[in-house]
Design a protein around this motif. Sequence first.
Motif, PDB file in Angstrom:
ATOM      1  N   ILE A   1       0.862  -1.179   0.000  1.00 46.18           N
ATOM      2  CA  ILE A   1       0.000   0.000   0.000  1.00 46.18           C
ATOM      3  C   ILE A   1       0.900   1.231   0.000  1.00 46.18           C
ATOM      4  O   ILE A   1       1.783   1.356   0.861  1.00 46.18           O
ATOM      5  CB  ILE A   1      -0.936   0.004   1.232  1.00 46.18           C
ATOM      6  N   PRO A   2       0.701   2.136  -0.961  1.00 43.34           N
ATOM      7  CA  PRO A   2       1.577   3.317  -1.033  1.00 43.34           C
ATOM      8  C   PRO A   2       1.528   4.150   0.252  1.00 43.34           C
ATOM      9  O   PRO A   2       0.460   4.324   0.852  1.00 43.34           O
ATOM     10  CB  PRO A   2       1.017   4.120  -2.206  1.00 43.34           C
ATOM     11  N   ASN A   3       2.689   4.642   0.678  1.00 40.70           N
ATOM     12  CA  ASN A   3       2.763   5.501   1.856  1.00 40.70           C
ATOM     13  C   ASN A   3       2.017   6.803   1.594  1.00 40.70           C
ATOM     14  O   ASN A   3       1.928   7.262   0.461  1.00 40.70           O
ATOM     15  CB  ASN A   3       4.217   5.789   2.230  1.00 40.70           C
ATOM     16  N   GLY A   4       1.502   7.376   2.656  1.00 40.13           N
ATOM     17  CA  GLY A   4       0.806   8.650   2.536  1.00 40.13           C
ATOM     18  C   GLY A   4      -0.352   8.727   3.502  1.00 40.13           C
ATOM     19  O   GLY A   4      -0.555   7.841   4.355  1.00 40.13           O
ATOM     20  N   SER A   5      -1.135   9.785   3.366  1.00 44.21           N
ATOM     21  CA  SER A   5      -2.239  10.016   4.298  1.00 44.21           C
ATOM     22  C   SER A   5      -3.339   8.954   4.172  1.00 44.21           C
ATOM     23  O   SER A   5      -3.990   8.625   5.169  1.00 44.21           O
ATOM     24  CB  SER A   5      -2.824  11.417   4.104  1.00 44.21           C
ATOM     25  N   ALA A   6      -3.542   8.409   2.978  1.00 44.04           N
ATOM     26  CA  ALA A   6      -4.559   7.359   2.818  1.00 44.04           C
ATOM     27  C   ALA A   6      -4.175   6.125   3.626  1.00 44.04           C
ATOM     28  O   ALA A   6      -5.012   5.540   4.328  1.00 44.04           O
ATOM     29  CB  ALA A   6      -4.738   7.002   1.342  1.00 44.04           C
ATOM     30  N   LYS A   7      -2.907   5.761   3.538  1.00 38.56           N
ATOM     31  CA  LYS A   7      -2.422   4.598   4.279  1.00 38.56           C
ATOM     32  C   LYS A   7      -2.484   4.849   5.783  1.00 38.56           C
ATOM     33  O   LYS A   7      -3.017   4.015   6.534  1.00 38.56           O
ATOM     34  CB  LYS A   7      -0.992   4.267   3.860  1.00 38.56           C
ATOM     35  N   SER A   8      -1.963   5.977   6.237  1.00 35.97           N
ATOM     36  CA  SER A   8      -1.968   6.247   7.681  1.00 35.97           C
ATOM     37  C   SER A   8      -3.386   6.418   8.212  1.00 35.97           C
ATOM     38  O   SER A   8      -3.691   5.982   9.327  1.00 35.97           O
ATOM     39  CB  SER A   8      -1.092   7.457   8.010  1.00 35.97           C
TER      40      SER A   8
END
Length: 185
Positions: free
Chosen positions: A84-91
């Motif tokens: 899953i790509p890092n970023g605000s969606a993941k966090s």
Amino acid sequence: MSTLVSQGQSPFAQARFLAITQLAVFEAVNAITGDYKPYLGTVAAPAGASANAAAVAAAYNVLKNYFPLAPNLDPAYAASLAVIPNGSAKSGGIATGQAAAAQMIALRLGDGSSPPQFYLPASIDPGVWQLTPSCPAAGGVAFQWQNMTPFGVPSAPGSHAWIARFAPGPPPALAIERYAKHYNE
């Protein structure tokens, strides 16, 4: 997951852990998608959160709570999140999954699944349940499960509505042929 849960667990415990895990995953993903009526209804998700990250985090956190020493859990979690790509969606998804797991775990505390209780029959009369010679000497194990808070049934065991809706009828009378047929089976 099934290998993790099945090692040394009774079918009752397996079903409970699986239900808690899957309900946490459902609640986390549903908090993001809003596709279904929520089970808990208290999990909030930030806009744009990743449903995949939420599902992974919810399952991981429930399982880590109940099986903290499971050897493959941490590597499986890391591998699942790595795609899953890092970023605000993941966090945001991870935070949503963590919240759903924590709330499901809290909901099931004191649900009647423990402490263990046993039932030893006091009678050897015909038609009364007796120990099966080949079964454990403890008798009726997991006796406490009869009073466990259900996951999806609206009323608890012991209430008249629950009994009327789900409980089987009484066994056949000892003197009729149907009893002999059931006994012989």
